[in-house]
Design an enzyme around this catalytic site. Structure first.
Site, PDB file in Angstrom:
ATOM      1  N   TYR A   1       8.382 -19.265  -7.364  1.00 18.07           N
ATOM      2  CA  TYR A   1       9.497 -19.494  -6.558  1.00 18.07           C
ATOM      3  C   TYR A   1       9.909 -21.072  -6.481  1.00 18.07           C
ATOM      4  O   TYR A   1      11.166 -21.432  -7.090  1.00 18.07           O
ATOM      5  CB  TYR A   1       9.097 -19.335  -5.184  1.00 18.07           C
ATOM      6  CG  TYR A   1      10.253 -19.463  -4.086  1.00 18.07           C
ATOM      7  CD1 TYR A   1      11.464 -18.617  -3.879  1.00 18.07           C
ATOM      8  CD2 TYR A   1      10.371 -20.924  -3.548  1.00 18.07           C
ATOM      9  CE1 TYR A   1      12.396 -18.978  -2.859  1.00 18.07           C
ATOM     10  CE2 TYR A   1      11.264 -21.032  -2.650  1.00 18.07           C
ATOM     11  CZ  TYR A   1      12.430 -20.103  -2.223  1.00 18.07           C
ATOM     12  OH  TYR A   1      13.492 -20.324  -1.474  1.00 18.07           O
TER      13      TYR A   1
ATOM     14  N   ALA B   1       9.285 -22.834  -9.260  1.00 18.98           N
ATOM     15  CA  ALA B   1       9.738 -23.013 -10.680  1.00 18.98           C
ATOM     16  C   ALA B   1      11.228 -22.367 -10.784  1.00 18.98           C
ATOM     17  O   ALA B   1      12.004 -22.901 -11.419  1.00 18.98           O
ATOM     18  CB  ALA B   1       8.768 -22.132 -11.630  1.00 18.98           C
TER      19      ALA B   1
HETATM   20  P1  NAP Z   1      16.557 -13.273   3.430  1.00 24.29           P
HETATM   21  O1  NAP Z   1      17.054 -13.243   4.693  1.00 24.29           O
HETATM   22  O2  NAP Z   1      15.518 -13.008   3.057  1.00 24.29           O
HETATM   23  O3  NAP Z   1      17.811 -12.200   2.827  1.00 24.29           O
HETATM   24  C1  NAP Z   1      18.002 -12.472   1.411  1.00 24.29           C
HETATM   25  C2  NAP Z   1      19.095 -12.035   1.081  1.00 24.29           C
HETATM   26  O4  NAP Z   1      19.138 -11.619  -0.518  1.00 24.29           O
HETATM   27  C3  NAP Z   1      19.342 -10.397   1.458  1.00 24.29           C
HETATM   28  O5  NAP Z   1      20.681 -10.296   1.601  1.00 24.29           O
HETATM   29  C4  NAP Z   1      18.844  -9.505   0.499  1.00 24.29           C
HETATM   30  O6  NAP Z   1      19.563  -8.124   0.584  1.00 24.29           O
HETATM   31  C5  NAP Z   1      19.165 -10.344  -0.884  1.00 24.29           C
HETATM   32  N1  NAP Z   1      18.405  -9.975  -1.943  1.00 24.29           N
HETATM   33  C6  NAP Z   1      17.091  -9.958  -2.308  1.00 24.29           C
HETATM   34  N2  NAP Z   1      16.668  -9.780  -3.455  1.00 24.29           N
HETATM   35  C7  NAP Z   1      17.916  -9.359  -4.096  1.00 24.29           C
HETATM   36  C8  NAP Z   1      18.062  -8.835  -5.242  1.00 24.29           C
HETATM   37  N3  NAP Z   1      17.113  -8.667  -6.134  1.00 24.29           N
HETATM   38  N4  NAP Z   1      19.497  -8.264  -5.620  1.00 24.29           N
HETATM   39  C9  NAP Z   1      20.459  -8.374  -4.696  1.00 24.29           C
HETATM   40  N5  NAP Z   1      20.092  -9.062  -3.526  1.00 24.29           N
HETATM   41  C10 NAP Z   1      18.947  -9.355  -3.058  1.00 24.29           C
HETATM   42  O7  NAP Z   1      16.840 -14.676   2.833  1.00 24.29           O
HETATM   43  P2  NAP Z   1      17.459 -16.152   3.325  1.00 24.29           P
HETATM   44  O8  NAP Z   1      16.330 -16.796   3.945  1.00 24.29           O
HETATM   45  O9  NAP Z   1      18.686 -16.330   3.856  1.00 24.29           O
HETATM   46  O10 NAP Z   1      17.551 -17.160   1.900  1.00 24.29           O
HETATM   47  C11 NAP Z   1      18.632 -17.275   1.052  1.00 24.29           C
HETATM   48  C12 NAP Z   1      18.870 -18.048   0.021  1.00 24.29           C
HETATM   49  O11 NAP Z   1      18.306 -19.271   0.358  1.00 24.29           O
HETATM   50  C13 NAP Z   1      17.441 -17.702  -1.004  1.00 24.29           C
HETATM   51  O12 NAP Z   1      17.743 -17.963  -2.232  1.00 24.29           O
HETATM   52  C14 NAP Z   1      16.547 -18.495  -0.475  1.00 24.29           C
HETATM   53  O13 NAP Z   1      15.537 -18.617  -1.655  1.00 24.29           O
HETATM   54  C15 NAP Z   1      16.762 -19.730  -0.110  1.00 24.29           C
HETATM   55  N6  NAP Z   1      16.303 -20.739   0.746  1.00 24.29           N
HETATM   56  C16 NAP Z   1      15.810 -19.925   1.982  1.00 24.29           C
HETATM   57  C17 NAP Z   1      15.076 -21.002   2.673  1.00 24.29           C
HETATM   58  C18 NAP Z   1      14.428 -20.273   3.994  1.00 24.29           C
HETATM   59  O14 NAP Z   1      13.445 -21.036   4.651  1.00 24.29           O
HETATM   60  N7  NAP Z   1      14.845 -19.249   4.545  1.00 24.29           N
HETATM   61  C19 NAP Z   1      14.657 -22.049   2.297  1.00 24.29           C
HETATM   62  C20 NAP Z   1      15.168 -22.915   1.309  1.00 24.29           C
HETATM   63  C21 NAP Z   1      15.900 -21.706   0.322  1.00 24.29           C
HETATM   64  P3  NAP Z   1      19.118  -6.970   1.218  1.00 24.29           P
HETATM   65  O15 NAP Z   1      19.507  -7.443   2.716  1.00 24.29           O
HETATM   66  O16 NAP Z   1      19.919  -5.889   0.931  1.00 24.29           O
HETATM   67  O17 NAP Z   1      17.614  -7.061   1.168  1.00 24.29           O
END
Ligand code: NAP
Length: 252
Positions: A157, A159
């Site tokens: 992640y 990386a």
């Molecule tokens: P989340 O609540 O787990 O939601 C993930 C989203 O990505 C969902 O809409 C999921 O679709 C979609 N998804 C996952 N794998 C996919 C794939 N292979 N193809 C298409 N769609 C995919 O995540 P989040 O926390 O909102 O995170 C959003 C972004 O912010 C990510 O890039 C994450 O790395 C980044 N981020 C998050 C945090 C944190 O603390 N939450 C911190 C830093 C960065 P489905 O609903 O259909 O499964």
């Protein structure tokens, strides 16, 4: 309104940060295409929560190059253009180096890099010709604090997000002459499905204490920064990677 007539494609728009980003752009008048992987009901609920418009919820796996191509073509066919791309979809897979067997280690790396890095790269490749034809656009990539601080037990992640930062900055220089402005937002811990298990677990108090705010960020806080970077009049922010981590990790 500032995004009237604009089409915004948000990957991972069904939940968490992507959902908040979709709502925020729609409040500014944008038409949304939100992509999801499997949770169709959640995606449809997001569409229902938006102001009326020809918004789309589209299923695709961003780790699949052909599906990415079809996704972008569908948005262009049905909505005519893509003005803003938000590469938000991502996964956070645990794989401690000391205890993960070799096959699982390889699978975690492959899945993570395919989803978090190659997926966004392919989306850019498919969207950019349409932006050039339209005279410009904006791309905002959602990366992570982990790219800078390190991400123990989630090495792939960290990386992948460091790679996405690098991709953002290379593209910023390559595409700015074409009126396409690329930026990134690097959140710390945000309250979403991705982090529920960590925040509700025994480490939750310590995670919140990482920030002098004494809490984690809300998806809306991340969304507001994403939208700001896509707002006309912020062009000189091109190439920026904006930390939104509550001062839990300050880069020098
Ligand atoms: P989340 O609540 O787990 O939601 C993930 C989203 O990505 C969902 O809409 C999921 O679709 C979609 N998804 C996952 N794998 C996919 C794939 N292979 N193809 C298409 N769609 C995919 O995540 P989040 O926390 O909102 O995170 C959003 C972004 O912010 C990510 O890039 C994450 O790395 C980044 N981020 C998050 C945090 C944190 O603390 N939450 C911190 C830093 C960065 P489905 O609903 O259909 O499964």
């Amino acid at each position: 309104m500032i995004f009237d007539g604009n089409v915004v494609l948000v990957t991972g728009g069904s939940r968490g940060i992507g959902r908040a980003v979709a709502l925020e752009f729609a409040a500014g008048g944008a038409t949304l295409a939100i992509q999801y992987r499997q949770d169709r009901r959640a995606a449809e609920e997001v569409i229902a929560a938006l102001p009326p418009g020809p918004h789309l919820a589209l299923q695709a796996d961003v780790a699949d190059a052909a599906q990415v191509q079809d996704l972008v073509q569908t948005v262009v066919d049905r909505l005519g253009r893509v003005d803003v791309l938000v590469n938000n979809a991502g996964i956070f897979v645990q794989h401690p180096v000391l205890t993960t067997d070799y096959a699982a280690w390889q699978e975690a790396w492959r899945q993570t890099i395919d989803t978090n890095l190659i997926g966004p790269a392919n989306l850019v490749r498919c969207v950019v010709p349409h932006m050039v034809a339209a005279g410009g656009g904006r791309i905002v990539n959602v990366t992570s604090r982990g790219a800078f601080r390190g991400e123990p037990e989630h090495t792939a992640y960290g990386a992948s997000k460091a790679g996405l930062n690098s991709l953002s900055q290379s593209l910023a220089q390559e595409l700015a002459p074409h009126g396409i402005y690329v930026t990134a937002v690097a959140p710390g811990f945000v309250e979403t499905d991705m982090t529920t298990a960590y925040l509700d677990g025994p480490g939750g108090v310590a995670i919140r204490a990482q920030s002098p705010l004494g809490r984690t960020a809300t998806p809306q806080e991340i969304a507001r920064v994403v939208v700001f970077l896509a707002t006309p009049g912020t062009e000189s922010a091109v190439g920026a990677i904006v930390d939104v981590n509550g001062a839990s990790y300050l880069r020098t």
